[in-house]
Design an enzyme around this catalytic site. Sequence first.
Site, PDB file in Angstrom:
ATOM      1  N   CYS A 173     -11.453 -20.957  34.608  1.00 15.76           N
ATOM      2  CA  CYS A 173     -10.159 -20.729  33.963  1.00 15.76           C
ATOM      3  C   CYS A 173      -9.746 -21.958  33.160  1.00 15.76           C
ATOM      4  CB  CYS A 173      -9.114 -20.424  35.031  1.00 15.76           C
ATOM      5  SG  CYS A 173      -7.447 -20.364  34.367  1.00 15.76           S
TER       6      CYS A 173
ATOM      7  N   GLU B  46      -9.572 -12.961 -13.795  1.00 19.72           N
ATOM      8  CA  GLU B  46      -8.905 -14.090 -13.133  1.00 19.72           C
ATOM      9  C   GLU B  46      -8.147 -13.557 -11.916  1.00 19.72           C
ATOM     10  OE1 GLU B  46      -5.291 -15.200 -15.654  1.00 19.72           O
ATOM     11  OE2 GLU B  46      -6.322 -13.704 -16.851  1.00 19.72           O
TER      12      GLU B  46
ATOM     13  N   GLU C 295       2.949 -17.133 -13.112  1.00 19.13           N
ATOM     14  CA  GLU C 295       3.379 -16.748 -11.772  1.00 19.13           C
ATOM     15  C   GLU C 295       3.876 -17.966 -10.997  1.00 19.13           C
ATOM     16  OE1 GLU C 295       2.987 -13.552 -11.643  1.00 19.13           O
ATOM     17  OE2 GLU C 295       3.098 -12.938  -9.536  1.00 19.13           O
TER      18      GLU C 295
ATOM     19  N   ARG D 137      11.487 -11.771 -14.397  1.00 13.07           N
ATOM     20  CA  ARG D 137      11.151 -10.542 -15.090  1.00 13.07           C
ATOM     21  C   ARG D 137      12.324  -9.560 -15.121  1.00 13.07           C
ATOM     22  NH1 ARG D 137       5.923  -7.010 -13.736  1.00 13.07           N
ATOM     23  NH2 ARG D 137       6.958  -6.652 -11.761  1.00 13.07           N
TER      24      ARG D 137
ATOM     25  N   CYS E  16      -9.263 -15.148  36.310  1.00 14.55           N
ATOM     26  CA  CYS E  16      -9.153 -16.401  37.041  1.00 14.55           C
ATOM     27  C   CYS E  16      -8.884 -16.074  38.507  1.00 14.55           C
ATOM     28  CB  CYS E  16      -7.994 -17.204  36.463  1.00 14.55           C
ATOM     29  SG  CYS E  16      -7.453 -18.539  37.520  1.00 14.55           S
TER      30      CYS E  16
ATOM     31  N   CYS F  42      -2.760 -21.282  39.709  1.00 10.90           N
ATOM     32  CA  CYS F  42      -3.001 -21.315  38.264  1.00 10.90           C
ATOM     33  C   CYS F  42      -1.654 -21.267  37.547  1.00 10.90           C
ATOM     34  CB  CYS F  42      -3.861 -20.126  37.858  1.00 10.90           C
ATOM     35  SG  CYS F  42      -4.088 -20.005  36.080  1.00 10.90           S
TER      36      CYS F  42
ATOM     37  N   TYR G  77      -0.625 -17.745 -17.389  1.00 14.15           N
ATOM     38  CA  TYR G  77      -1.725 -16.835 -17.724  1.00 14.15           C
ATOM     39  C   TYR G  77      -1.423 -15.917 -18.914  1.00 14.15           C
ATOM     40  CZ  TYR G  77       1.144 -13.968 -14.572  1.00 14.15           C
ATOM     41  OH  TYR G  77       2.190 -13.337 -13.975  1.00 14.15           O
TER      42      TYR G  77
ATOM     43  N   ALA H   1       0.836  -1.205   0.000  1.00 14.02           N
ATOM     44  CA  ALA H   1       0.000   0.000   0.000  1.00 14.02           C
ATOM     45  C   ALA H   1       0.870   1.254   0.000  1.00 14.02           C
ATOM     46  CB  ALA H   1      -0.912  -0.009   1.209  1.00 14.02           C
TER      47      ALA H   1
ATOM     48  N   TYR I  21       3.907   1.481  -1.115  1.00 14.14           N
ATOM     49  CA  TYR I  21       4.549   1.542  -2.422  1.00 14.14           C
ATOM     50  C   TYR I  21       3.601   2.155  -3.451  1.00 14.14           C
ATOM     51  CZ  TYR I  21       6.961  -0.033  -6.643  1.00 14.14           C
ATOM     52  OH  TYR I  21       7.590  -0.081  -7.850  1.00 14.14           O
ATOM     53  N   ASP I  22       2.357   1.637  -3.458  1.00 15.05           N
ATOM     54  CA  ASP I  22       1.376   2.143  -4.426  1.00 15.05           C
ATOM     55  C   ASP I  22       1.131   3.638  -4.231  1.00 15.05           C
ATOM     56  OD1 ASP I  22       1.092  -0.272  -5.654  1.00 15.05           O
ATOM     57  OD2 ASP I  22      -0.704  -0.876  -4.564  1.00 15.05           O
TER      58      ASP I  22
ATOM     59  N   SER J 234       4.180  -4.736 -16.709  1.00 15.85           N
ATOM     60  CA  SER J 234       3.434  -4.703 -15.469  1.00 15.85           C
ATOM     61  C   SER J 234       1.974  -4.392 -15.797  1.00 15.85           C
ATOM     62  CB  SER J 234       4.058  -3.613 -14.605  1.00 15.85           C
ATOM     63  OG  SER J 234       3.386  -3.523 -13.412  1.00 15.85           O
TER      64      SER J 234
ATOM     65  N   LYS K 244      -8.902  -8.634 -18.509  1.00 11.42           N
ATOM     66  CA  LYS K 244      -8.227  -8.500 -19.806  1.00 11.42           C
ATOM     67  C   LYS K 244      -9.277  -8.483 -20.908  1.00 11.42           C
ATOM     68  CE  LYS K 244      -4.314 -11.117 -18.003  1.00 11.42           C
ATOM     69  NZ  LYS K 244      -3.682 -12.438 -17.871  1.00 11.42           N
TER      70      LYS K 244
ATOM     71  N   LYS L 235      -7.156  -4.213  -7.471  1.00  9.30           N
ATOM     72  CA  LYS L 235      -6.477  -4.682  -6.258  1.00  9.30           C
ATOM     73  C   LYS L 235      -7.425  -4.752  -5.058  1.00  9.30           C
ATOM     74  CE  LYS L 235      -2.171  -4.593  -6.007  1.00  9.30           C
ATOM     75  NZ  LYS L 235      -1.043  -3.777  -6.397  1.00  9.30           N
TER      76      LYS L 235
ATOM     77  N   ASP M  55      -0.220 -13.664  -6.116  1.00  9.40           N
ATOM     78  CA  ASP M  55       0.833 -12.889  -5.468  1.00  9.40           C
ATOM     79  C   ASP M  55       2.110 -13.731  -5.384  1.00  9.40           C
ATOM     80  OD1 ASP M  55       2.012 -10.765  -4.304  1.00  9.40           O
ATOM     81  OD2 ASP M  55       0.914 -10.867  -2.416  1.00  9.40           O
TER      82      ASP M  55
ATOM     83  N   LYS N 102      -5.372 -12.374  -9.386  1.00  8.45           N
ATOM     84  CA  LYS N 102      -4.000 -11.886  -9.528  1.00  8.45           C
ATOM     85  C   LYS N 102      -3.176 -12.604  -8.471  1.00  8.45           C
ATOM     86  CE  LYS N 102      -1.372  -7.580  -9.854  1.00  8.45           C
ATOM     87  NZ  LYS N 102      -0.185  -8.032  -9.150  1.00  8.45           N
TER      88      LYS N 102
ATOM     89  N   CYS O 165      -6.545 -23.709  34.955  1.00  4.16           N
ATOM     90  CA  CYS O 165      -6.532 -24.363  36.266  1.00  4.16           C
ATOM     91  C   CYS O 165      -7.917 -24.738  36.760  1.00  4.16           C
ATOM     92  CB  CYS O 165      -5.840 -23.474  37.297  1.00  4.16           C
ATOM     93  SG  CYS O 165      -6.820 -22.040  37.763  1.00  4.16           S
TER      94      CYS O 165
HETATM   95  S1  IVH Z   1      -1.083 -10.540 -16.912  1.00  2.00           S
HETATM   96  C1  IVH Z   1       1.226  -7.545 -19.805  1.00  2.00           C
HETATM   97  N1  IVH Z   1      -2.330 -12.032 -15.178  1.00  2.00           N
HETATM   98  O1  IVH Z   1       1.005  -9.174 -11.712  1.00  2.00           O
HETATM   99  C2  IVH Z   1       0.823  -7.979 -18.443  1.00  2.00           C
HETATM  100  N2  IVH Z   1      -0.399 -10.880 -14.455  1.00  2.00           N
HETATM  101  O2  IVH Z   1       1.236  -6.283 -11.405  1.00  2.00           O
HETATM  102  C3  IVH Z   1       0.889  -9.426 -18.247  1.00  2.00           C
HETATM  103  N3  IVH Z   1       0.190 -11.345 -12.122  1.00  2.00           N
HETATM  104  O3  IVH Z   1       3.806  -8.790 -13.763  1.00  2.00           O
HETATM  105  C4  IVH Z   1       0.491  -9.816 -16.887  1.00  2.00           C
HETATM  106  N4  IVH Z   1      -1.428 -12.753 -11.708  1.00  2.00           N
HETATM  107  O4  IVH Z   1       3.632 -10.890 -12.256  1.00  2.00           O
HETATM  108  C5  IVH Z   1      -1.297 -11.207 -15.384  1.00  2.00           C
HETATM  109  N5  IVH Z   1      -3.491 -13.446 -13.781  1.00  2.00           N
HETATM  110  C6  IVH Z   1      -2.488 -12.627 -13.991  1.00  2.00           C
HETATM  111  C7  IVH Z   1      -1.568 -12.331 -12.987  1.00  2.00           C
HETATM  112  C8  IVH Z   1      -0.543 -11.436 -13.245  1.00  2.00           C
HETATM  113  C9  IVH Z   1      -0.377 -12.156 -11.228  1.00  2.00           C
HETATM  114  C10 IVH Z   1       1.368 -10.503 -11.857  1.00  2.00           C
HETATM  115  C11 IVH Z   1       2.433 -10.550 -12.928  1.00  2.00           C
HETATM  116  C12 IVH Z   1       2.517  -9.134 -13.399  1.00  2.00           C
HETATM  117  C13 IVH Z   1       2.046  -8.383 -12.205  1.00  2.00           C
HETATM  118  C14 IVH Z   1       1.554  -7.000 -12.537  1.00  2.00           C
END
Ligand code: IVH
Length: 713
Positions: A436, A133, A191, A156, A454, A460, A243, A51, A53-54, A99, A307, A331, A137, A135, A439
């Site tokens: 308790c 689908e 992944e 990567r 207790c 105890c 994926y 969080a 980082y984002d 990414s 997608k 997310k 981790d 994501k 005991c």
């Molecule tokens: S598609 C062009 N699908 O999330 C993008 N990525 O934050 C291709 N990740 O680098 C990625 N689950 O390491 C895709 N179902 C999923 C994923 C997924 C995890 C990761 C992947 C990607 C990162 C992006």
Amino acid sequence: MVVSPENSFVHIAPDQLDEMQAERELSRLATLLSSANMAYYSLDAPHLSDAEYDLLKQRNSAIEAIFPHLKRDDSPSDKVGAPATDGFGKIKHAQAMLSLGNAFTDDDVFEFDNRVRKFLGLEATATLTYTAEPKIDGLSLSLRYEKGVLAQAATRGDGEVGENVLENARTIANIPHQISGAPSVFEVRGEVYMSAADFAALNQRQTETKGKTFANPRNAAAGSLRQLDASITKARPLRFFAYAWGELSAPFAQTQFAAIQALGEFGFETNPLTALLSNPSELIAHYKKIEELRATLGYDIDGVVYKVNDLELQRRLGFRSTTPRWAIAHKFPAELAWTYLNDIEIQVGRTGALSPVARLAPVTVGGVVVSNATLHNEDYIQGRDSSGAEIREGRDIRIGDWVQIYRAGDVIPKIKDVDLNRRDLSAKPYAFPETCPECGSPAIREEGDAVRRCTGGLICPAQAVERLKHFVSRGAFDIEGLGAKQVEQFYTDGWIATPADIFTLRERYGQGMQQLKNREGWGEKSAEKLFQAIDEKRKIPFRRVLFGLGIRHAGDSSAGLIATHYGTWDAMEQALTGAEIGQGAAWDDLLGIDGVGTVMATSLVSAFQNDNERAAIDRLISALDVEEVVTIAAADSPVAGKTVVFTGTLTKMSRAEAKARAESLGAKVAGSVSAKTDILVAGPGAGSKATKAEALGVLTIDEDAWLSMIEGL
Ligand code: IVH
């Protein structure tokens, strides 16, 4: 936080920054994000939560949007991951590994759909399907098959150049070494992850062998894949979900959904929760469904990826600098997660408090695996706070419930909410134990106390061992060589059960030192040293003994006040034994001590009148020589008859204790400075009183000077 000229605009909103500040901010963010990337991707040891980082990344983008001409050559927006580290061979990706952009709210998802339509020139009503689908981790991996044979595996890295981890990838059980039916050049991407159960078992093994443990399954997966010795990777239970794809000698599908199916047919594991959906509302509904399933999946996910299904449309949409226009990651809120409440356990503390703890199905929240949360007390479980007001709109918590947990900072996780829609019809309200669990003694709740306790006291085991630890702690007996660890060991082995037993250790186990010497960690010297350290504490100040007993509410400084008041242990013991709670001379006398209220007084009297406790106290006292608090005749005291005022912060004693001590030496303690004041004792932060004393020519000294003035008295 210290505000220096360099960082004084850290908290200024992007649109409020002037140009100079914006430039410095972009430089600061570039440095911060680059070191965070390095920590996360290359060292597998993140120092920012996802969080955080984002947030930094969003701030960077927002500033760049306002000051595009200030965008740096090394801008974090143009970066994915971190450069490949030394140690592995490098592989240049035939097609960059990119990414994903992020969506955090439902609105972001609608906006994504709008952007896609606009780019493609599609009406709002035209059909446009998406896949959705989980994501995963973990960390991404690109596998290259040539004529059906696994020929290359690369992490990567920075998106352009990754690390060659072919040897390691070959050890992953569900990565096929050969495939059939795919184009002759075929790069599959996906992944690498570790399941929650495998992660827990790995950390357990690592703890046993004193190896490195991991904060969460993602770090464990990354640390395991990026081993220079592939036999270590082989011993780690990694898995791979496919994926996506990179370079292909020929197309192998026309839609994303069909491609995922084909990947399955080639022999790759694909995610069973992949769905085909036709509008943003359906995407969001699927997201909610996956969020509900999150804790049951057995592996960590941090969102849902959408997608565009049609690969021809994907091609037309293409890419921004580091992210595709045709996909987005929705997310999950970073510090929140729903999970299953497996059980409620009761822990018993030193003062007998019964504390309920939630045992949860493990989930990763804010980068840390959480499997326990505090439930505070029985009211909290029932949906009420300490004043009886409703919390969670009065919803109670039951074993088997789905609960939402959160972490605020580094504190113990808490339960934010409970989902009544997912409650099993047979779930019963939690019945808080009235005995308790350690005991079996009755556990009771006193009026006005949120906590059930207790009544077993020293019989105890939970209380006994915690009390022993307290007894040997610094402000109490502080016996060298006898810390919490040793106390626990001696208690477990039945060598000591109450404080008095410490003083008979030599008698019972010291013969020729054989018994103690034979124990792990003890030699003749250390054993003798321990017995000596114990003997040294037989003669001991009154206040330390009283504090060491660990009577509830009687802390260190209260113990000092009480000791000063009664002077001798016998006097106090007589008073407390004879006192009647709530009335009588002894009670009034006790309450007359400045700093002792009814709660503490009740606790003291109860301890001295409870048979078990009393027997343990008496046994201890008979082994000790408790020092008397010497009150000297007022005439011998340099402060007798003087008027003293205390102001500012005192660090060596509480205000109440300082006052009691001064009075016992015959001084009068006043609240304000006047012409009659003889001494002002001023600690740090002394304000107007010090100014006034100076104006009146009153002797002003600090706490240390005061202590040396009354030293030895
Ligand atoms: S598609 C062009 N699908 O999330 C993008 N990525 O934050 C291709 N990740 O680098 C990625 N689950 O390491 C895709 N179902 C999923 C994923 C997924 C995890 C990761 C992947 C990607 C990162 C992006």
